[in-house]
Scaffold this motif. Structure first.
Motif, PDB file in Angstrom:
ATOM      1  N   GLN A 214      29.403  60.311  34.698  1.00 44.28           N
ATOM      2  CA  GLN A 214      29.610  59.316  33.642  1.00 44.28           C
ATOM      3  C   GLN A 214      31.077  58.872  33.513  1.00 44.28           C
ATOM      4  O   GLN A 214      31.810  59.392  32.655  1.00 44.28           O
ATOM      5  CB  GLN A 214      29.153  59.922  32.310  1.00 44.28           C
TER       6      GLN A 214
ATOM      7  N   GLN B  68      17.532  49.700  33.637  1.00 39.87           N
ATOM      8  CA  GLN B  68      18.667  50.235  32.889  1.00 39.87           C
ATOM      9  C   GLN B  68      18.255  51.459  32.057  1.00 39.87           C
ATOM     10  O   GLN B  68      19.036  52.396  31.911  1.00 39.87           O
ATOM     11  CB  GLN B  68      19.278  49.167  31.967  1.00 39.87           C
TER      12      GLN B  68
ATOM     13  N   LYS C  56      30.547  53.369  30.542  1.00 37.55           N
ATOM     14  CA  LYS C  56      29.254  52.667  30.437  1.00 37.55           C
ATOM     15  C   LYS C  56      29.204  51.460  31.383  1.00 37.55           C
ATOM     16  O   LYS C  56      28.192  51.188  32.015  1.00 37.55           O
ATOM     17  CB  LYS C  56      29.071  52.223  28.985  1.00 37.55           C
TER      18      LYS C  56
ATOM     19  N   LEU D  85      28.350  52.188  35.031  1.00 39.14           N
ATOM     20  CA  LEU D  85      26.969  52.649  35.200  1.00 39.14           C
ATOM     21  C   LEU D  85      25.977  51.493  35.058  1.00 39.14           C
ATOM     22  O   LEU D  85      24.972  51.434  35.775  1.00 39.14           O
ATOM     23  CB  LEU D  85      26.663  53.776  34.210  1.00 39.14           C
ATOM     24  N   GLU D  86      26.279  50.557  34.164  1.00 37.19           N
ATOM     25  CA  GLU D  86      25.406  49.370  34.032  1.00 37.19           C
ATOM     26  C   GLU D  86      25.433  48.548  35.311  1.00 37.19           C
ATOM     27  O   GLU D  86      24.401  48.091  35.802  1.00 37.19           O
ATOM     28  CB  GLU D  86      25.867  48.481  32.869  1.00 37.19           C
TER      29      GLU D  86
ATOM     30  N   LYS E 176      23.635  56.602  30.371  1.00 40.11           N
ATOM     31  CA  LYS E 176      25.011  56.138  30.342  1.00 40.11           C
ATOM     32  C   LYS E 176      25.679  56.317  28.986  1.00 40.11           C
ATOM     33  O   LYS E 176      26.605  55.588  28.642  1.00 40.11           O
ATOM     34  CB  LYS E 176      25.108  54.676  30.788  1.00 40.11           C
TER      35      LYS E 176
END
Lengths: 353, 71
Positions: free
Chosen positions: A269, A286, A272, A275-276, A291
């Motif tokens: 991680q 998604q 965010k 990861l998106e 995330k």
């Protein structure tokens, strides 16, 4: 390198996070960030709160809290342990290694194998592989610790890194069993890319000196010294976008399955946003990509994967079985992915120090 | 180039960027906006831009030329 393992499973995951919580918006005031910039960073990157150890606490301290909890609550018996693996890049000392410290602190038997692994973001994958290999060779139960307290290596005046750094520890029990679903993993390395994530000074190549402590502006208003962590965000973003999707494709082919067979993608991680973008590029839903760790805990390097599991899948893993795609990527450069079936766990939780 | 300018203006939160405007002088030019721009270029053009290449670029026109050269 490719790996496959049978007859071994993860049977419990415990995360330990510092109770000391820092708030991004309070810190941004101190940085003189405009409200617009702060809002944007919070919204897009997922910055909100991060947990860092109070001064003087180390990765060993967090691991001790975790092990004590497991012993006190009857989740683990000392005499059942075959080996201790400690994955960290923030060890208490150059010598002795963290696994030896734990061995001594809890007075484990002489037959308990101790091993430290210097790994970061891909450290959960590498640590699990090591645990599975030991069980393959005859071990019964391995205590895998992933723990880092890198916050003390990040300059508080580095606006790129300070808001997202987190400290944490996780203890994963891996044991021999009759698990028939093979665990598969693929790990790759690219040492030529190692400069994307580094702490230039403080060890043997560039020992600590007056010079290595001087804070310098990196040209964009961030101040750090040679003893601070430095991350090339652009290089890392490109590295992840280019290499993780093909790695996952290679993994599913190796396993003879397809991406839809995974219940969740539990990745390292970093933030965010990345990861998106990764989920988009991989063309997976998604909702299947976890995330939400950075916003509550920060990025604790190799600990983010077990932390993501305990933060999101506790309820599910208490009673059901899930097929997970784990992937860690970063320091090294290292990138690795694992296809693993996790049956109902003996424990899956987060505690504070 | 028009759509490119619009997108960059949106990311950098300015009304409309001039093609020859120095983006690095803008308030919102930081590691996040750089990532957003790289992500947009990757999604839209399927091209990746590296750190050393970005070091020499200041304006939308320069960035657009770089992207074009990689297509």
């Amino acid at each position: 390198m490719n790996f496959k393992f049978k007859n071994a499973s993860i049977t419990g995951v415990l995360s330990v996070v510092p109770s000391n919580t820092l708030d991004f918006f309070e810190e941004m005031d101190a940085f003189n960030f405009s409200a617009a910039r702060s809002r944007k960073l919070a919204e897009v990157m997922g910055f909100s709160k991060h947990r860092v150890v109070s001064e003087g606490k180390t990765s060993v301290d967090l691991a001790v809290v975790g092990l004590k909890h497991l012993f006190d609550h009857g989740f683990l018996k000392k005499e059942d342990v075959s080996g201790i693996i400690f994955v960290t890049q923030s060890p208490d000392f150059f010598i002795p290694a963290n696994s030896h410290i734990l061995h001594g602190f809890f007075d484990f038997s002489e037959d308990v194998f101790c091993l430290d692994i210097t790994q970061g973001c891909a450290g959960y994958i590498v640590g699990l592989i090591q645990a599975f290999m030991q069980i393959d060779s005859g071990a019964e139960k391995i205590v895998l610790v992933n723990a880092d307290t890198l916050s003390s290596k990040v300059s508080k005046q580095d606006r790129n890194s300070w808001p997202l750094i987190g400290d944490a520890a996780a203890i994963t029990i891996v044991e021999r069993d009759r698990q028939e679903v093979e665990t598969k993993a693929i790990v790759k390395f690219r040492g030529s890319g190692r400069h994307a994530l580094q702490i230039p000074a403080g060890a043997f190549r560039e020992p600590p000196s007056e010079f290595s402590k001087i804070l310098k502006d990196d040209g964009t208003g961030n101040l750090r010294s040679r003893e601070n962590l430095i991350m090339d965000g652009t290089a890392i973003f490109n590295f992840v976008q280019e290499n993780i999707p093909p790695l996952i494709d290679q993994l599913v082919e190796y396993s003879g399955i397809s991406k839809v067979d995974f219940d969740y993608f539990v990745f390292h991680q970093p933030n965010k946003f990345m990861l998106e973008k990764l989920a988009q590029k991989m063309e997976v839903p998604q909702e299947k990509v976890i995330k939400n760790v950075v916003e509550s805990f920060g990025n604790s390097s190799g600990v983010t994967i077990p932390l993501a599991i305990t933060h999101n899948l506790s309820e599910a893993l208490n009673s059901t079985s899930l097929r997970l795609c784990l992937a860690g990527f970063g320091v090294g450069l290292t990138w690795g992915a694992m296809d693993i079936q996790i049956s109902p766990l003996d424990f899956c939780k987060i505690i504070e120090d | 180039m028009e759509k490119f300018l619009e997108k960059l203006s949106d990311i950098l939160e300015v009304d409309l960027l001039l093609p020859t405007q120095d983006m690095k002088q803008l308030d919102l030019w930081d590691s996040l906006t750089v990532l957003s721009i790289l992500a947009y270029i990757d999604e839209e053009f399927g091209v990746s831009v590296e750190s050393p290449e970005l070091a020499n670029i200041r304006t939308p026109t320069e960035l657009f030329s770089l992207v074009q050269s990689k297509l």
